[in-house]
Enzyme design. Structure first.
Site, PDB file in Angstrom:
ATOM      1  NE  ARG A 155       2.759  -5.548  13.646  1.00 20.91           N
ATOM      2  CZ  ARG A 155       1.754  -5.218  14.163  1.00 20.91           C
ATOM      3  NH1 ARG A 155       0.958  -6.864  14.384  1.00 20.91           N
ATOM      4  NH2 ARG A 155       1.963  -4.953  15.387  1.00 20.91           N
ATOM      5  N   GLY A 173       0.762  -1.073  -0.201  1.00 16.39           N
ATOM      6  CA  GLY A 173      -0.012  -0.047   0.255  1.00 16.39           C
ATOM      7  C   GLY A 173       0.463   1.393  -0.411  1.00 16.39           C
ATOM      8  CB  ILE A 174      -0.061   4.570   1.862  1.00 14.60           C
ATOM      9  CG1 ILE A 174      -1.422   4.570   1.004  1.00 14.60           C
ATOM     10  CG2 ILE A 174       0.820   5.637   1.942  1.00 14.60           C
ATOM     11  CD1 ILE A 174      -2.684   5.714   2.533  1.00 14.60           C
ATOM     12  CG  ASP A 187       4.854  -5.404  17.284  1.00 18.28           C
ATOM     13  OD1 ASP A 187       4.201  -4.611  17.217  1.00 18.28           O
ATOM     14  OD2 ASP A 187       4.144  -6.666  17.453  1.00 18.28           O
ATOM     15  CE  LYS A 196      -3.737   5.736  10.921  1.00 18.21           C
ATOM     16  NZ  LYS A 196      -1.782   6.025   9.963  1.00 18.21           N
ATOM     17  CE1 TYR A 202      -6.215   4.226  10.765  1.00 19.21           C
ATOM     18  CE2 TYR A 202      -8.302   5.903   9.953  1.00 19.21           C
ATOM     19  CZ  TYR A 202      -6.562   4.924   9.771  1.00 19.21           C
ATOM     20  OH  TYR A 202      -5.421   5.364   8.755  1.00 19.21           O
TER      21      TYR A 202
END
Length: 244
Positions: free
Chosen positions: A44, A23-24, A58, A154, A150
């Site tokens: 991981r 992904g990003i 981790d 963030k 979340y």
């Protein structure tokens, strides 16, 4: 041009990207590799991009964070650019959210980032230069039903980055935040077609972002051109969160 400016120019720096296997994060790592930087990614389970040093880590484990930095420093040199991207979600409505749902997300997304930034800052202070970029989310600015944990984690990254920017700015260390909107990644592919269409209609540009577009903002913040930008939140969200 000063020595600091020469070091901050793309190419030849040591860059650490957490969560760099997909992904990003992967797009960010590939963008720095394309500039000629020495790139390490933490994962991981492995699977970093070709050309990057793949380090198992981790971020919820302080000893693993320390070991990861030691490996990167030994193999590539002191970290000059940190991109804290690793994150998880455990979405559910507030009244159904367990203590573990809350703690796991905050520990990974916020506390894990604190550990990374603290460790990276030690080396950057010795070098008297550095770039720190934290990957937040439009959800951290707008909020989102079912994502209390979340969104809180963030949003916390903004306060973290701005406090670090004030503490470390005198040593030519910048700390900024990139807040992506909805991006074409594995995390958004799990949404139903109806959910994806609903989100798309809320975005002024009428589409999801490509991971490469988020990577472009990150590499710019790490560049010489952004040497006077710190404590900023850069939205890459197609206009979804404008005004925040």
């Amino acid at each position: 041009m000063t020595d600091s400016q020469q070091t901050d120019a793309p190419g030849g720096r040591t860059v650490l990207v957490t969560g760099g296997n997909r992904g990003i994060g992967r797009a960010i790592a590939e963008a720095f590799l394309a500039q000629g930087d020495r790139v390490a990614v933490t994962t991981r389970n492995g699977g970093g991009p070709e050309g990057a040093l793949d380090v198992r880590c981790d971020v919820t484990d302080p000893e693993q964070v320390e070991a990861a930095f030691a490996t990167v420093e030994s193999e590539l040199g002191p970290v000059e650019v940190l991109v804290a991207n690793a994150g998880i979600t455990k979405d559910t409505l507030l009244l159904r959210m367990s203590e573990d749902d809350w703690s796991a997300v905050v520990e990974t997304n916020l506390t894990g980032t604190y550990r990374l930034v603290k460790r990276a800052a030690k080396g950057m202070l010795r070098q008297r230069r550095g770039r720190i970029v934290l990957i937040s989310s439009v959800v951290g600015l707008l909020g989102s039903a079912g994502q209390v944990n979340y969104a809180a984690s963030k949003s916390g990254l903004v306060g973290l980055a701005r406090s670090v920017a004030r503490e470390l700015g005198s040593r030519s260390i910048t700390a900024n935040v990139v807040a992506p909107g909805f991006v074409e990644t594995d995390m958004t592919e799990v949404l139903t077609d109806a959910q994806r269409e609903t989100i798309r209609t809320q975005v002024p540009l009428g589409r999801y972002a490509r991971p490469e577009e988020v990577a472009g903002a990150v590499t710019w913040l790490a560049s010489e051109q952004a040497a006077y930008v710190t404590g900023a939140v850069i939205p890459v969200d197609g206009g979804l969160g404008m005004g925040h």
